[in-house]
Design a protein around this motif. Sequence first.
Motif, PDB file in Angstrom:
ATOM      1  N   ASN A   1      88.924  74.982  87.165  1.00  0.00           N
ATOM      2  CA  ASN A   1      88.064  74.399  88.161  1.00  0.00           C
ATOM      3  C   ASN A   1      89.449  73.516  87.549  1.00  0.00           C
ATOM      4  O   ASN A   1      90.147  72.310  87.548  1.00  0.00           O
ATOM      5  N   SER A   2      89.257  72.767  89.477  1.00  0.00           N
ATOM      6  CA  SER A   2      89.723  72.118  90.259  1.00  0.00           C
ATOM      7  C   SER A   2      89.286  71.032  91.088  1.00  0.00           C
ATOM      8  O   SER A   2      88.775  71.607  91.624  1.00  0.00           O
ATOM      9  N   GLY A   3      90.476  70.175  90.993  1.00  0.00           N
ATOM     10  CA  GLY A   3      89.679  68.943  91.932  1.00  0.00           C
ATOM     11  C   GLY A   3      90.706  66.939  92.127  1.00  0.00           C
ATOM     12  O   GLY A   3      91.458  67.628  91.327  1.00  0.00           O
ATOM     13  N   LYS A   4      90.343  66.754  92.633  1.00  0.00           N
ATOM     14  CA  LYS A   4      90.901  65.524  92.734  1.00  0.00           C
ATOM     15  C   LYS A   4      90.704  64.553  91.517  1.00  0.00           C
ATOM     16  O   LYS A   4      89.272  64.615  90.518  1.00  0.00           O
ATOM     17  N   GLU A   5      91.560  63.440  90.662  1.00  0.00           N
ATOM     18  CA  GLU A   5      91.992  62.591  89.736  1.00  0.00           C
ATOM     19  C   GLU A   5      91.540  61.527  90.195  1.00  0.00           C
ATOM     20  O   GLU A   5      91.983  61.267  90.783  1.00  0.00           O
ATOM     21  N   TYR A   6      90.760  60.630  90.266  1.00  0.00           N
ATOM     22  CA  TYR A   6      90.357  59.211  89.797  1.00  0.00           C
ATOM     23  C   TYR A   6      91.027  58.510  88.965  1.00  0.00           C
ATOM     24  O   TYR A   6      89.567  58.583  87.631  1.00  0.00           O
ATOM     25  N   ALA A   7      91.046  57.195  89.155  1.00  0.00           N
ATOM     26  CA  ALA A   7      91.135  56.272  87.775  1.00  0.00           C
ATOM     27  C   ALA A   7      89.996  55.395  88.277  1.00  0.00           C
ATOM     28  O   ALA A   7      89.980  55.281  88.910  1.00  0.00           O
ATOM     29  N   ASN A   8      89.737  54.967  87.343  1.00  0.00           N
ATOM     30  CA  ASN A   8      88.253  53.930  87.120  1.00  0.00           C
ATOM     31  C   ASN A   8      87.094  54.145  88.381  1.00  0.00           C
ATOM     32  O   ASN A   8      86.906  53.529  89.463  1.00  0.00           O
ATOM     33  N   GLN A   9      86.726  55.066  87.838  1.00  0.00           N
ATOM     34  CA  GLN A   9      85.861  56.175  89.369  1.00  0.00           C
ATOM     35  C   GLN A   9      84.561  55.411  89.417  1.00  0.00           C
ATOM     36  O   GLN A   9      84.356  55.682  90.290  1.00  0.00           O
TER      37      GLN A   9
ATOM     38  N   LYS B   1      91.563  54.297  92.283  1.00  0.00           N
ATOM     39  CA  LYS B   1      92.872  54.585  92.896  1.00  0.00           C
ATOM     40  C   LYS B   1      93.005  56.422  92.277  1.00  0.00           C
ATOM     41  O   LYS B   1      92.573  56.583  90.956  1.00  0.00           O
ATOM     42  N   PHE B   2      93.412  57.040  93.489  1.00  0.00           N
ATOM     43  CA  PHE B   2      93.938  58.261  92.605  1.00  0.00           C
ATOM     44  C   PHE B   2      95.556  58.342  92.219  1.00  0.00           C
ATOM     45  O   PHE B   2      95.868  58.305  92.296  1.00  0.00           O
ATOM     46  N   LEU B   3      94.667  59.103  91.034  1.00  0.00           N
ATOM     47  CA  LEU B   3      95.509  60.087  90.148  1.00  0.00           C
ATOM     48  C   LEU B   3      96.151  61.429  89.986  1.00  0.00           C
ATOM     49  O   LEU B   3      97.668  61.808  90.283  1.00  0.00           O
ATOM     50  N   GLY B   4      95.611  62.252  91.228  1.00  0.00           N
ATOM     51  CA  GLY B   4      96.512  63.150  91.312  1.00  0.00           C
ATOM     52  C   GLY B   4      95.847  64.648  91.721  1.00  0.00           C
ATOM     53  O   GLY B   4      94.481  64.178  91.467  1.00  0.00           O
TER      54      GLY B   4
END
Length: 246
Positions: free
Chosen positions: A102-110, A117-120
């Motif tokens: 399962n893949s997707g964008k990872e954010y901090a403080n989402q 903040k986009f982490l990767g």
Amino acid sequence: MIKAEDSRERHQGRRGLLRLAALAIFLALLSSCQGERRTISVSGFGTVTFVPDTVSFTITVKNVSPTLEEATALTKEATQRVVELCKKYGIGDEDIVTSYANSGKEYANQYGEGEPKFLGYASTQSTAVSYQDLPKFEEFSRELLALEITSLHDLSFSHSKYSDYASEADMLALDDAKRAAEKIAARMKIGLGEVLSVASTGNSPGMEYGRGYETQLMAKDMGGGIALSPGILTATKRVDVVFGIR
């Protein structure tokens, strides 16, 4: 004179219809009363204890990387090493179930205050495992925790022949229900008839063990595996039985 006779005939006709209607209602009520059955409803309980021989758990791997391709590749490689280690310990394909990545964008403080903040890119994959050599689980889990996994969680215990224990508990519950019905019949001085219905319910076959993330982190800190102490499990069944009365 003719009018009087016509009126009398109509009156007699109505009385005849009323008699027929009353007879029909009486027959319907009689049939209903005869169709009712006197019954005794009882419940019985049965419990069988056993020592589990199977531990089930889930291994989750998660990687966050600048590109989706890299995150997916790292996760699949780590998951493949988990599967290879499972087979090293004699676990068959039927007891290893791996999900799709399962893949997707990872954010901090989402979900907090402020701008996320986009982490990767994140890629996550889980593998559900059933293992039947409990004495070796500490050694097995030590090697699992040494891999690049994110968590070992959802530990639970059961038995490979749980259905046999559950069936035995059902029989004990039926015996218990029969004894209860016989006591009621003897006290009320009535005879038991045939069994009209039986319904069975029971507990689930497994027992959860600990909290996965805490167990995994504690084991990693100690540099060892997970020592299991499953104890005794039970198969508990309840049956609801309806007997006719003679």
